[in-house]
Design an enzyme around this catalytic site. Structure first.
Site, PDB file in Angstrom:
ATOM      1  N   ASP A   1       0.858  -1.175   0.000  1.00 22.35           N
ATOM      2  CA  ASP A   1       0.000   0.000   0.000  1.00 22.35           C
ATOM      3  C   ASP A   1       0.907   1.241   0.000  1.00 22.35           C
ATOM      4  O   ASP A   1       2.132   1.153   0.052  1.00 22.35           O
ATOM      5  CB  ASP A   1      -0.941  -0.022   1.201  1.00 22.35           C
ATOM      6  CG  ASP A   1      -2.237   0.745   0.950  1.00 22.35           C
ATOM      7  OD1 ASP A   1      -2.243   1.627   0.065  1.00 22.35           O
ATOM      8  OD2 ASP A   1      -3.226   0.484   1.643  1.00 22.35           O
TER       9      ASP A   1
ATOM     10  N   GLU B   1      -9.978   6.452   4.869  1.00 19.60           N
ATOM     11  CA  GLU B   1      -8.682   6.300   5.520  1.00 19.60           C
ATOM     12  C   GLU B   1      -8.574   7.220   6.739  1.00 19.60           C
ATOM     13  O   GLU B   1      -9.568   7.548   7.385  1.00 19.60           O
ATOM     14  CB  GLU B   1      -7.555   6.500   4.507  1.00 19.60           C
ATOM     15  CG  GLU B   1      -7.601   5.481   3.375  1.00 19.60           C
ATOM     16  CD  GLU B   1      -6.366   5.496   2.506  1.00 19.60           C
ATOM     17  OE1 GLU B   1      -5.358   6.135   2.859  1.00 19.60           O
ATOM     18  OE2 GLU B   1      -6.399   4.852   1.439  1.00 19.60           O
TER      19      GLU B   1
END
Length: 755
Positions: free
Chosen positions: A304, A516
């Site tokens: 990621d 997020e």
């Protein structure tokens, strides 16, 4: 924000097929091509293939969206970059603009020695959401609420079609995280709290994305994320530590990824988190031993965003960035989402030259990457011929997004049958989510945080506009009320005054757009200002329909008892307001069901498949003490009402005693006993009455979505196999123990025995 597409569902699921398939290149042919190409590559070219950068690195200074060919040439010719991701500024190009971007990239590749194409990846998580004009579906949590895997698969097919139309062959989806804390900011990207539901939805999405030939111009490679345990942070905040016993990981988290791997998913993204003190990006055990060896995953393992660097700067397990690169590559990482510089490339080149990382590890990683590029037919072309995509953004696709929203929206309460509304009603609309597309789409919509939805979806209906379109502006009143967590007593007073004289109130509450870490919260309760607005309106004695637009279940217990109806819309996408309005007025019969427990209290976040000790107070027979009921969700997993009624009967088994290799066939009859057609998700739960590891109260094992006309009956058949009876014991083995098992479907229950 208006565009009234046809309300007729053009694409029947049984015949929905807008492209043909071609025979994929054989595995052995691809393996030979990979071996040949690998043998011709220099070390520098190999390491470049393992490097992924963001496209915004290559924009001209002060000219968003304009690529600097000098910078791009350096990346591709000097550093041999194998992959790019993300969206050019300011976001969401048209398919023609995407074609231009990919043409520039391809031109640079054609100037290189080996002409290895760049693999471009994008966060297309609820449609081709970084492309202007694309079809946006409900976010994953809403798709889970449909309990309709056929619908999920078809939605992924459309997403693949429109992503390929954008000249992009790789999507970072599906999200297979299993969230254990509902405050987690990425809960809405998941399929909810249940392993079996998540597994089935993940399979459907992978199959929809990849089809029978991932190299087809109408399919894309999927990327499962985020392996492993990402959604289980102890704090509920994003990218914070998890403590998860391996037995629990193996029983509840790992099966979701295993199912998607068996479905053929071509790549996987690693979790940004850490488990029991070990960052997953640094875990050879999780990535190499379990994922690659035990599960046999042959695809590409990608990091990621910046997560190798974070081993040094955040997790503090690597003393230097160079150490971080060594740890992660040796753990099994194949591609680094660096994503903004060449540090990974330079560190890795040095590590290999100094024999700290063996060439065998590099060759394994690069072979996986090259294999994916061959499977995607990128060596033939990376540029879409726009004439091949006449259905991009079409009414046909929009209708399936509408149907998905309609089947996801979940009616949780309908006191005195206040719904459906009458078209003669005077409706007062208020609340912070009533008049913006941002709160219908959420994050990862046109840009990272979804801030641009009102611009890019300006031709779509907000909830207010959909209501006005339905019954006329003269019958709809509106006041914004409060704005999320901003206290504004004057705005509340204004809303209360404007509501007077209305026959019904549609109160639209929920959350702003986020994803997020920007979506982290410290209080799961819905904002105080929204609570104040709800309570003030409740004093008018006008029926209130509470509509929730939210990515996670924000606690509403302070005022839920004063609401006459409660609807969970989740994040229903661009067609969500139309679907919601049709449900409000009864043109669509709601059929969504909750894919998670909706908590009542902030310190009582039990899952539906809780242990018996989490239900103390329910049936306690201790006369020496009184217990507060510990299991009391606002609404339980699987909750969802209809405007019709369904009667369950004739729960039968083909056998009542199983041997240790037997399966069991279960049938149940379902009848629509109401007056209108309706869809029903039939859910089968299994309970192991006694086991050496404390059993769950119940666990979902099968489901099926059906449609019944008034007075129509159907007999549903489910088959459970031995794996359905098993759990992971303390030796980390899947076992089924003899004893009594109970099957529960709706209000019916019946037992069988395993000998």
């Amino acid at each position: 924000m208006k565009k009234c597409a046809s309300f007729i569902i053009l694409c029947l699921l049984s015949t929905f097929n807008f492209w043909g398939q071609k025979n994929p290149t054989s595995k052995s042919d691809i393996d030979k091509k990979v071996t040949t190409l690998l043998s011709r590559m220099t070390l520098e070219e190999k390491i470049g293939q393992m490097t992924q950068l963001t496209i915004t690195n290559f924009e001209e200074n002060g000219k968003p969206g304009i690529l600097d060919k000098v910078k791009l040439n350096e990346a591709i010719s000097k550093y041999h970059i194998g992959s790019l991701l993300n969206v050019p500024n300011p976001g969401a190009p048209s398919i023609k603009k995407w074609q231009e971007v990919q043409t520039i990239i391809s031109s640079e590749v054609n100037n290189t020695r080996l002409k290895i194409p760049v693999l471009y990846g994008i966060d297309a998580i609820h449609g081709a959401s970084y492309t202007a004009g694309a079809t946006l579906f409900p976010q994953q949590i809403g798709m889970a609420a449909t309990f309709n895997t056929k619908l999920v698969k078809k939605g992924a097919e459309i997403s693949a079609y429109e992503t390929r139309a954008s000249s992009i062959p790789w999507v970072f989806s599906p999200d297979l995280d299993l969230p254990r804390n509902p405050s987690w900011s990425r809960m809405w990207e998941s399929f909810g709290e249940d392993t079996y539901l998540s597994s089935q939805m993940g399979i459907a999405m992978v199959q929809g994305f990849e089809g029978n030939d991932v190299g087809s111009k109408y399919h894309v490679a999927s990327c499962m994320k985020h392996f492993l345990g990402y959604g289980s942070t102890t704090t509920g905040k994003d990218r914070t530590p998890s403590i998860i016993p391996e037995r629990v990981l193996r029983q509840f988290d790992l099966p979701i990824y295993e199912a998607a791997i068996k479905a053929g998913s071509k790549s996987i993204m690693i979790s940004s988190g850490e488990i029991n003190g070990t960052p997953v990006h640094a875990s050879h055990y999780l990535i190499s031993d379990i994922l690659k060896k035990e599960l046999g995953f042959q695809g590409v393992v990608v990091t990621d965003w910046k997560d190798i660097i974070y081993l040094h700067t955040r997790h503090k397990v690597a003393e230097t960035e160079r150490d971080a690169v060594k740890i992660s590559v040796m753990a099994g990482i194949d591609m680094s989402m660096v994503p903004e510089d060449y540090t990974f490339y330079t560190y890795l080149l040095d590590l290999v030259n100094k024999k700290e990382i063996p060439m065998s590890r590099i060759d394994d990683a690069v072979s996986r990457i090259l294999k994916l590029k061959f499977e995607l037919n990128l060596f033939d072309t990376t540029i879409a011929n726009l004439n091949d995509y006449p259905k991009f953004g079409s009414d046909e696709f929009i209708d399936l997004a509408y149907q998905s929203a309609a089947e996801s929206i979940t009616l949780l309460k309908n006191k005195a049958s206040v719904l459906p509304l009458s078209k003669k009603d005077i409706i007062f609309v208020t609340g912070p989510t009533a008049n913006s597309m941002k709160y219908l789409n959420g994050g990862w919509s046109y840009n990272w945080q979804g801030e641009n939805s009102d611009t890019y979806a300006a031709d779509k209906f907000t909830i207010l506009e959909a209501l006005e379109n339905k019954i006329g502006k003269e019958n709809v009143r509106y006041s914004e009320g409060v704005f999320f967590d901003k206290d504004d007593d004057l705005a509340i007073e204004k809303a209360v005054e404007a509501a007077k004289g209305a026959s019904k109130i549609v109160l639209c509450l929920g959350e702003k757009n986020y994803t997020e870490t920007p979506g982290d919260i410290s209080n799961l309760s819905i904002g105080e200002s929204q609570i104040k607005l709800a309570l003030a309106l409740s004093k008018l004695n006008i029926p209130i329909i509470l509509v929730l637009n939210e990515g996670r279940p924000r606690i509403i217990s302070a005022f839920e008892d004063k609401m006459d109806a409660v609807i969970q819309s989740y994040l229903p996408g661009n067609e969500g307001a139309r679907a919601l309005t049709d449900i409000l007025f009864g043109d669509i019969n709601p059929s969504g069901k909750l894919p998670y427990n909706y908590p009542r209290y902030p310190n009582s976040l039990e899952k539906y498949n809780r242990k018996y000790t989490e239900s103390l107070g329910d049936n306690e027979q201790n006369n020496d003490a009184k217990y507060e009921k510990s299991y009391s969700p606002q609404f339980e997993f699987g909750s969802g009402l209809s405007y019709t009624t369904f009667e369950y009967s004739n729960l039968t088994f083909d056998k009542s005693l199983l041997r240790n290799t037997d399966s069991i066939t279960i049938t149940v009859s379902v009848k629509n006993t109401g007056n209108i057609i309706g869809k029903e998700a039939v859910l089968l739960y299994l309970s192991d009455e006694y086991a050496s590891i404390t059993p769950e109260v119940k666990s979902l094992k099968r489901f099926q979505k059906i449609e019944l006309k008034p007075n129509e009956s159907k007999t549903i058949t489910f088959v459970l196999n031995q794996k359905d009876l098993q759990f992971v014991n303390n030796s980390l083995k899947w076992v089924a123990e003899k004893g009594t098992f109970k099957v529960q479907i709706a209000n019916l229950a019946k037992e069988f025995n395993l000998n």
